[in-house]
Design an enzyme around this catalytic site. Structure first.
Site, short mmCIF file in Angstrom:
data_model
loop_
_atom_site.label_atom_id
_atom_site.label_comp_id
_atom_site.label_asym_id
_atom_site.label_seq_id
_atom_site.Cartn_x
_atom_site.Cartn_y
_atom_site.Cartn_z
N ARG A 55 -1.38 9.88 68.86
CA ARG A 55 0.00 10.04 69.36
C ARG A 55 0.58 8.70 69.82
O ARG A 55 1.81 8.54 69.86
CB ARG A 55 0.03 11.12 70.46
CG ARG A 55 -0.79 10.83 71.66
CD ARG A 55 -1.10 12.09 72.47
NE ARG A 55 -2.20 12.87 71.91
CZ ARG A 55 -2.65 14.02 72.43
NH1 ARG A 55 -2.08 14.53 73.51
NH2 ARG A 55 -3.66 14.65 71.87
N LYS B 271 -16.44 9.37 71.39
CA LYS B 271 -16.79 10.68 70.84
C LYS B 271 -18.31 10.83 70.77
O LYS B 271 -19.02 9.83 70.67
CB LYS B 271 -16.23 10.81 69.41
CG LYS B 271 -14.75 11.02 69.31
CD LYS B 271 -14.31 11.15 67.86
CE LYS B 271 -12.81 11.34 67.73
NZ LYS B 271 -12.32 12.61 68.28
N GLU C 87 -5.51 8.87 70.67
CA GLU C 87 -4.88 7.62 70.22
C GLU C 87 -3.82 7.83 69.16
O GLU C 87 -2.89 7.03 69.04
CB GLU C 87 -5.96 6.66 69.69
CG GLU C 87 -6.40 6.85 68.24
CD GLU C 87 -7.02 8.20 67.93
OE1 GLU C 87 -7.47 8.87 68.88
OE2 GLU C 87 -7.05 8.61 66.76
N1 BES Z 1 -8.68 12.32 65.44
C1 BES Z 1 -8.88 13.19 66.53
C2 BES Z 1 -8.59 14.64 66.20
C3 BES Z 1 -9.46 15.30 65.18
C4 BES Z 1 -10.54 16.05 65.55
C5 BES Z 1 -9.15 15.23 63.84
C6 BES Z 1 -11.31 16.68 64.60
C7 BES Z 1 -9.91 15.86 62.90
C8 BES Z 1 -10.99 16.59 63.27
C9 BES Z 1 -7.98 12.78 67.67
O1 BES Z 1 -7.69 11.44 67.77
C10 BES Z 1 -8.65 13.20 68.93
O2 BES Z 1 -9.73 12.75 69.16
N2 BES Z 1 -8.02 14.05 69.70
C11 BES Z 1 -8.58 14.55 70.90
C12 BES Z 1 -7.46 14.70 71.89
C13 BES Z 1 -7.95 15.03 73.27
C14 BES Z 1 -8.69 13.85 73.85
C15 BES Z 1 -6.76 15.36 74.14
C16 BES Z 1 -9.22 15.90 70.58
O3 BES Z 1 -8.68 16.64 69.80
O4 BES Z 1 -10.28 16.17 71.14
ZN ZN Z 2 -7.75 10.35 65.95
ZN ZN Z 3 -9.12 10.32 68.84
#
Ligand code: BES
Ligand code: ZN
Ligand code: ZN
Length: 556
Positions: free
Chosen positions: A402, A328, A400
């Site tokens: 899921r 990230k 991750e």
């Molecule tokens: N934990 C994140 C989602 C998230 C984002 C929670 C902001 C709270 C606030 C999750 O694991 C994630 O990173 N999801 C990705 C999925 C994508 C790579 C398909 C996302 O939402 O960008």
């Molecule tokens: Zn996450």
């Molecule tokens: Zn994530």
């Protein structure tokens, strides 16, 4: 001693009225005149200070915190613009105790109190050196079916929270709170409104203990305290830094909270157990971190029979989500310490259910680990195998949650559940879709939806139904190397829905709901009775949902 008895005593011992008298009931047309006259009188011979600002001067002769308490009293807006505002019954009683002085002061110190606004008065009564009057809005506010919540309850929570914080600013250690006609909502406003994570600061905000003003509705007050403390536990776990709340520390904290209940069993499953369960998807995420994973399993047996079908809660417990190899951006990454919000809210809901002694069985499952980049971490394109044998291509290591949930949902099917409800800070796309207004609910059961929805109207921590169309399933099953891809084929489009469709591939139960809580994870200023920070939402809705389920017959 009951506060009402004490108030009576005080009035008998010495005159309670400490300010010059004005007629107690004023016709609206006389108000401007009365304000002028009273202002002159008050400035001439008022013995004690009164203040219409948040931080008035300290009343001479009254030491803050030396035995005296703060008092928060509600006042409704008038139905008509001109009419006099209406006190709650506690407000009325207090006003009588001080010979109508509160009403007089309110009349002279500014326009009628709007919803959520406050006025502080000092020195009205010796037992209460500072009294905060808070605007409750319209008296008859009930369920607002455009907003999908009970507006009256929300108004009480917000008003009481701001009143209690003003008492905290004055460093008064105890505040009595007007039940405002709904002691549960008032207690929630007080306990949620005062909460702040300051465990690691040397200089802490003064602790204020809220108490019910009067003796009526004490059961409802206590229920509100318990609900709010449940949400505060989730807030605490989510806000705490990831080096303090590691998977094992999380599990130990929950275990400690549940230790005193004889009808609760907590199993802290180590990595070896996870491996024997063939939870390959969960383990693939965990192996990137030096911190060992934990599978937390809670059995709360509150039902009439220990073998009654349980409600099964599952929560995503990523104690830190760096994204892994699909790293990230560094800005804002610290917020991913709250990526265990699903685990925090479901476990806190079970702690609360136990405290309330709810008559049903609940099982809580929380796969806990970190998602980190390392030489052992998942790589984009890797294929892993979940507990039910399905293979998953990890196209993005940041998707991750899921993977953990896939295995935990498979395991949840061992318990002949009445319903399986999972909560997860799963997708940024959920935040894009609804923001912090509501949790997105993806469910295959209208029965389950109705219970969650009705619970959320009461708690004000809302839910909104989202689709589980085949349309999205096709986007995760069309995968080059495995049965499923962990991201949708059209990358960002409908991201919350493709994530839900992915989870659905691990569910055979006919009453399942997935709650995507990414949008409600934190609070800036949207929920007025929560301070800025991790929100612990929707813990109270989960508790209320469980309470409703415990009253429902087993026939769906
Ligand atoms: N934990 C994140 C989602 C998230 C984002 C929670 C902001 C709270 C606030 C999750 O694991 C994630 O990173 N999801 C990705 C999925 C994508 C790579 C398909 C996302 O939402 O960008
Ligand atoms: Zn996450
Ligand atoms: Zn994530």
């Amino acid at each position: 001693m009951r506060p009402s008895a004490r108030r009576g005593q005080v009035a008998a011992r010495r005159p309670a009225c400490l300010l010059p008298c004005l007629p107690p009931f004023l016709p609206a047309m006389l108000l401007p005149w009365v304000r002028r006259v009273a202002a002159r009188r008050l400035s001439r011979d008022l013995p004690l200070a009164c203040s219409c600002t948040a931080q008035g001067p300290s009343p001479r002769g009254y030491s803050r915190g030396a035995g005296g308490k703060g008092l928060v009293l509600g006042i409704y807006s008038s139905e008509k613009d001109e009419g006099a505002a209406q006190f709650t019954s506690a407000g009325d009683a207090f006003d009588r105790l001080v010979c109508g002085k509160l009403r007089e002061l309110l009349a002279v110190c500014g326009p009628p109190l709007k919803k959520g606004k406050t006025r502080i008065f000092h020195g009205l009564h010796q037992d209460f050196p500072s009294v905060v009057v808070v605007g409750l809005g319209k008296k008859n506010a009930g369920v607002n079916d455009q907003e999908n919540w009970n507006e009256g309850k929300e108004n009480i929570r917000a008003a009481v929270a701001v009143g209690c914080r003003q008492i905290q600013d004055l460093e008064i250690p105890c505040v009595e709170v007007d039940p405002c006609g709904d002691a549960q909502a008032a207690a929630e406003g007080a306990v949620l409104g005062l909460h702040e994570y300051n465990e690691l600061k040397q200089k802490k905000k003064p602790v204020v203990t809220p108490q019910l003003h009067g003796s009526a509705e004490s059961e409802a007050w206590q229920k509100g305290v318990t609900y709010a403390e449940g949400q505060n536990l989730a807030r605490y776990l989510m806000e705490a830094p990831a080096n303090y709340i590691t998977p094992i520390k999380f599990a130990e904290r929950i275990e400690q909270k549940l230790r005193s209940f004889s009808n609760v069993k907590v199993h802290i499953r180590p990595e070896s157990w996870i491996a024997t369960q063939q939870m390959g998807a969960f383990l693939s995420v965990a192996k990137g971190s030096a911190e060992p994973p934990i599978f937390l399993e809670i059995h709360y047996l509150g039902g009439a029979n220990t073998n009654d079908s349980p409600l099964v809660f599952v929560g995503k417990g990523v104690t830190f989500d760096s994204g892994g190899i699909s790293l990230k951006p560094s800005s804002g990454m610290d917020a991913m310490r709250a990526d265990m919000g699903g685990a925090a809210t479901v476990c806190s809901a079970i702690v609360t259910a136990a405290a309330l002694n709810l008559p049903l069985n609940i099982i809580g499952l929380a796969p806990l680990c970190e998602n980190m980049p390392s030489g052992k971490a998942n790589k984009p394109g890797d294929v892993v195998r979940a507990k039910n044998g399905k293979t998953i291509q990890v196209d993005n290591t940041d998707a991750e949650g899921r993977l953990l949930l896939a295995d935990a949902l498979c395991y949840a099917h061992n318990f002949n559940a009445r319903a399986i409800v999972n909560a997860a800070t799963l997708t940024g796309a959920m935040d894009v879709a609804l923001g912090s207004a509501a949790t997105g609910v993806f469910t295959n059961s209208s029965w389950l939806w109705t219970h969650l929805y009705e619970a959320s109207i009461l708690t004000g921590d809302r839910v909104w139904r989202m689709p589980l169309f085949e349309h999205y399933t096709k986007q995760v099953t069309d995968c080059p190397l495995a049965d499923l891809s962990n991201i949708g084929k059209y990358s960002r489009a409908g991201g919350a829905c493709t994530a839900a469709a992915f989870l659905k591939e691990f569910v055979t139960a006919s009453h399942w709901a997935h709650l995507d809580i990414a949008g409600v994870m934190s609070n800036k200023d949207e929920v007025p009775y929560l301070r800025k920070g991790m929100a612990g939402r929707p813990t109270r809705t989960l508790v209320e949902f469980a309470a409703r389920l415990s009253q429902d017959s087993h026939n769906t």
